[in-house]
Design a protein around this motif. Structure first.
Motif, PDB file in Angstrom:
ATOM      1  N   ALA A   1       8.328  -5.365  -8.396  1.00 44.66           N
ATOM      2  CA  ALA A   1       9.027  -4.126  -8.721  1.00 44.66           C
ATOM      3  C   ALA A   1       8.071  -2.973  -8.940  1.00 44.66           C
ATOM      4  CB  ALA A   1       9.902  -4.329  -9.955  1.00 44.66           C
ATOM      5  N   ALA A   2       6.851  -3.264  -9.395  1.00 44.20           N
ATOM      6  CA  ALA A   2       5.871  -2.210  -9.661  1.00 44.20           C
ATOM      7  C   ALA A   2       4.473  -2.749  -9.402  1.00 44.20           C
ATOM      8  CB  ALA A   2       5.988  -1.715 -11.099  1.00 44.20           C
TER       9      ALA A   2
ATOM     10  N   GLU B   1       2.776  -8.340 -13.571  1.00 43.56           N
ATOM     11  CA  GLU B   1       2.238  -7.039 -13.186  1.00 43.56           C
ATOM     12  C   GLU B   1       1.101  -7.209 -12.208  1.00 43.56           C
ATOM     13  OE1 GLU B   1       1.065  -2.792 -15.231  1.00 43.56           O
ATOM     14  OE2 GLU B   1       0.877  -4.627 -16.400  1.00 43.56           O
TER      15      GLU B   1
ATOM     16  N   ARG C   1       7.733  11.279  -2.917  1.00 45.68           N
ATOM     17  CA  ARG C   1       7.931  10.045  -2.167  1.00 45.68           C
ATOM     18  C   ARG C   1       7.334  10.156  -0.773  1.00 45.68           C
ATOM     19  NH1 ARG C   1      13.033   8.006  -1.987  1.00 45.68           N
ATOM     20  NH2 ARG C   1      13.031   7.584   0.228  1.00 45.68           N
TER      21      ARG C   1
ATOM     22  N   THR D   1      10.263   0.650  -2.157  1.00 42.77           N
ATOM     23  CA  THR D   1      11.683   0.329  -2.015  1.00 42.77           C
ATOM     24  C   THR D   1      12.029   0.211  -0.542  1.00 42.77           C
ATOM     25  OG1 THR D   1      12.130   1.686  -3.968  1.00 42.77           O
ATOM     26  CG2 THR D   1      14.024   1.025  -2.642  1.00 42.77           C
TER      27      THR D   1
ATOM     28  N   THR E   1       6.721   5.569  -4.008  1.00 42.00           N
ATOM     29  CA  THR E   1       6.569   6.603  -5.034  1.00 42.00           C
ATOM     30  C   THR E   1       5.477   6.195  -6.003  1.00 42.00           C
ATOM     31  OG1 THR E   1       8.271   5.589  -6.457  1.00 42.00           O
ATOM     32  CG2 THR E   1       8.999   7.278  -4.899  1.00 42.00           C
TER      33      THR E   1
ATOM     34  N   TRP F   1       1.931  -5.936  -1.142  1.00 36.82           N
ATOM     35  CA  TRP F   1       3.259  -5.958  -1.760  1.00 36.82           C
ATOM     36  C   TRP F   1       4.136  -7.049  -1.153  1.00 36.82           C
ATOM     37  CZ3 TRP F   1       8.100  -4.032   0.350  1.00 36.82           C
ATOM     38  CH2 TRP F   1       9.135  -3.913  -0.595  1.00 36.82           C
TER      39      TRP F   1
ATOM     40  N   THR G   1       1.954   4.023 -11.765  1.00 40.31           N
ATOM     41  CA  THR G   1       2.848   2.950 -11.349  1.00 40.31           C
ATOM     42  C   THR G   1       3.404   3.262  -9.974  1.00 40.31           C
ATOM     43  OG1 THR G   1       3.465   2.426 -13.621  1.00 40.31           O
ATOM     44  CG2 THR G   1       4.954   1.677 -11.887  1.00 40.31           C
TER      45      THR G   1
ATOM     46  N   ARG H   1       5.874   2.269  -6.903  1.00 40.56           N
ATOM     47  CA  ARG H   1       7.101   1.525  -6.619  1.00 40.56           C
ATOM     48  C   ARG H   1       7.412   1.640  -5.125  1.00 40.56           C
ATOM     49  NH1 ARG H   1       9.018   0.068 -11.500  1.00 40.56           N
ATOM     50  NH2 ARG H   1       8.484   1.433 -13.276  1.00 40.56           N
TER      51      ARG H   1
ATOM     52  N   ARG I   1       0.428  -1.512 -10.316  1.00 39.37           N
ATOM     53  CA  ARG I   1      -0.418  -0.579 -11.042  1.00 39.37           C
ATOM     54  C   ARG I   1      -1.560  -0.129 -10.139  1.00 39.37           C
ATOM     55  NH1 ARG I   1      -0.783   0.109 -16.491  1.00 39.37           N
ATOM     56  NH2 ARG I   1       1.418  -0.437 -16.313  1.00 39.37           N
TER      57      ARG I   1
ATOM     58  N   ARG J   1       7.104  -8.823  -3.129  1.00 37.23           N
ATOM     59  CA  ARG J   1       7.706  -7.500  -3.335  1.00 37.23           C
ATOM     60  C   ARG J   1       7.891  -7.193  -4.822  1.00 37.23           C
ATOM     61  NH1 ARG J   1      11.847  -6.156   1.549  1.00 37.23           N
ATOM     62  NH2 ARG J   1      10.661  -7.127   3.235  1.00 37.23           N
TER      63      ARG J   1
END
Length: 552
Positions: free
Chosen positions: A40-41, A12, A82, A54, A76, A33, A50, A52, A43, A38
């Motif tokens: 997935a999440a 995390e 988004r 993509t 998001t 990121w 959270t 995210r 904080r 990269r």
């Protein structure tokens, strides 16, 4: 970026950033990121949200005489909904398409890419609509079915029909009436809705479809037609066409192209300061398939007249704000067919204020009020009050808005704080209440005089506010049936679509709600939607709410 990030365990990552962050900080978020594989999440600190990110594909744009390939991403969890952004291969943020804290569009581009703004906005709209459709599940298919056993409230104002059948085929209502008089062909799917109530799909006549999340929210709230009264041309046409083509989920969108003039409070980029410029913009909107024109607060009277004349010549109508320096009388005399927002009407129902004297008080029995009502009726002016947007701001700040609109307790977490921070402070409560009471009284007087009222929200509490608007109409003196019609048959007639929609009758487009409670007993029961049928496609509201981050 390393100084603002920390690791919260092996899998995390965290980054210090707040919603609606400066663009430079969002660039650092993207670099963080990418540099950390990269994840997935991520904080967000201190909120704990959270985030995210993509990868959504690659796009080619022109910069001067060359072409550049950019990577497109969706973000998001940072704000509600988004964001779309583009980075070059060097990790430089090139363009961001987002919204601000008031749901208005916000874009940022590097100078050399400014000529591609329209491309980025339209691409974000298309990509967002498609992505959200995937999240909410595949778009429902048009099918043939019969809703059997409910009580039908068809929206015409006629008697309700117990134990009714409503048949749908190819997106149209083919029959609606008592079970005893409607033959259900063999093999057609029968859906038992005994104990429920069938009403027409709703119109929201004051929408600003600023982000793709509004699509599933409108459907979940029973809105099958939304009139967008002012938006970015590239965005709203892209989203409108994506939904129409089945690449997105949302209601039918009616579009009103916005035109303003120059001035310190001018809105948007389509400005007209001469009759010629106004007529040219009307033609542009007409050619792009817009249904209506919306004028804003800085248009001068000569240009307003030219806009209305050209719109009427092309078979369009004109709605909007009353421009600064005019009143509703002059706006309507210049050619406006409709007025957005009730304060413009309240002001012409009071005596003119004399300098140095107290503000005049509304008296519905006064000559001024009588003259205003007679004028609006004579000119067949349509009023779009948007009471909810004023209630949110004028209620006591100490009162949770969820006590007035229970939908406020179900919004996405990113929106909750904005709602909590609204309302009138203690020292202004009495004045705010008096102001809102005047608005409510004027809406009641307009309705009693036979002046058409159409229900719209101007956003407020996404989805839920249309129900609150109708509840306020009942407080103003409408019957529940009349309130329902303000969001069904009346707007259909106003938009010259009454041959197509607005009632649950044979031949109309299959826009239908199934609700668990009689809205004619309590208009609040209209909130209890268990099925939405839009253009003959059936939807369960719960997944639609969840797709936009709301509680069902």
């Amino acid at each position: 970026s390393h100084s603002t990030a920390l690791t919260l365990g092996q899998h995390e990552a965290a980054f210090t950033i707040a919603g609606y962050a400066p663009v430079a900080i969002q660039q650092e978020l993207m670099r963080f990121w990418l540099a950390h594989g990269r994840p997935a999440a991520i904080r967000a600190l201190p909120s704990g949200n959270t985030i995210r990110i993509t990868a959504r594909g690659r796009d080619t744009v022109r910069v001067g005489d060359t072409t550049v390939v950019l990577q497109r991403f969706a973000v998001t969890g940072l704000i509600w909904g988004r964001e779309s952004l583009w980075m070059d291969d060097a990790g430089v943020l090139v363009a961001l398409v987002s919204t601000d804290a008031e749901f208005d569009h916000f874009e940022a581009l590097r100078n050399e890419y400014a000529g591609s703004l329209t491309f980025f906005v339209a691409r974000a709209g298309n990509d967002g609509a498609e992505a959200l459709a995937q999240l909410a599940g595949p778009r429902a298919m048009q099918e043939s079915f019969a809703l059997v056993g409910a009580t039908l409230i068809d929206g015409t104002g006629g008697a309700v029909v117990s134990d009714a059948v409503v048949m749908v085929r190819d997106g149209r209502i083919t029959a609606a009436g008592p079970r005893a008089s409607v033959r259900i062909p063999a093999g057609i799917k029968r859906i038992d809705v005994a104990g429920k109530y069938i009403v027409p799909g709703l119109f929201d006549m004051h929408a600003h479809y600023e982000q793709v999340e509004w699509g599933p929210i409108y459907l979940a709230a029973g809105v099958t037609t939304a009139r967008d009264v002012g938006n970015e041309f590239a965005f709203i046409t892209a989203v409108r066409d994506a939904i129409k083509a089945g690449r997105g989920i949302g209601p039918r969108i009616l579009t009103a192209g916005i035109i303003d003039g120059s001035g310190p409070f001018a809105l948007g980029v389509d400005r007209a300061d001469s009759p010629e410029e106004g007529a040219r913009l009307v033609q542009r909107y007409h050619d792009a398939g817009f249904d209506q024109i919306k004028t804003y607060s800085s248009v001068n009277v000569k240009t307003l007249t030219a806009i209305a004349t050209e719109a009427h010549r092309l078979g369009m109508t004109v709605t909007g704000h009353i421009p600064t320096g005019l009143d509703a009388f002059r706006g309507v005399e210049a050619g406006m067919d409709q007025i957005n927002h009730i304060p413009y009407v309240v002001s012409i129902m009071k005596p003119k204020r004399v300098a140095g004297t107290p503000a005049p008080v509304l008296d519905l029995a006064s000559p001024e009020a009588g003259h205003a009502l007679a004028f609006l009726k004579e000119h067949h002016t349509v009023i779009d009050p948007t009471l909810v947007v004023y209630e949110v701001g004028l209620r006591p700040a100490r009162v949770s808005y969820a006590e007035l609109d229970p939908g406020a307790a179900k919004v996405a977490p990113e929106l909750a704080e904005q709602i909590r921070n609204s309302g009138a402070p203690a020292n202004l409560e009495a004045a705010a209440k008096a102001q809102f009471d005047e608005m409510l009284a004027v809406v009641g007087a307009l309705h009693k005089a036979g002046i058409p009222i159409v229900a719209g929200t101007d956003q407020s509490i996404p989805g839920h506010s249309l129900h609150r608007e109708l509840e306020l109409y009942v407080q103003a003196g409408f019957t529940p049936m009349e309130a329902l019609q303000a969001a069904t048959s009346v707007p259909a007639a106003v938009m010259h679509l009454d041959g197509e929609m607005g009632t649950v009758t044979a031949g109309k487009r299959a826009d239908i709600l199934v609700v668990d409670g009689n809205p004619l007993d309590r208009i609040e029961n209209l909130r209890k939607i268990v099925m939405v049928v839009a253009d003959g496609r059936r939807y369960d509201p719960a997944p639609l709410w969840r797709a936009a981050g709301f509680l069902p």
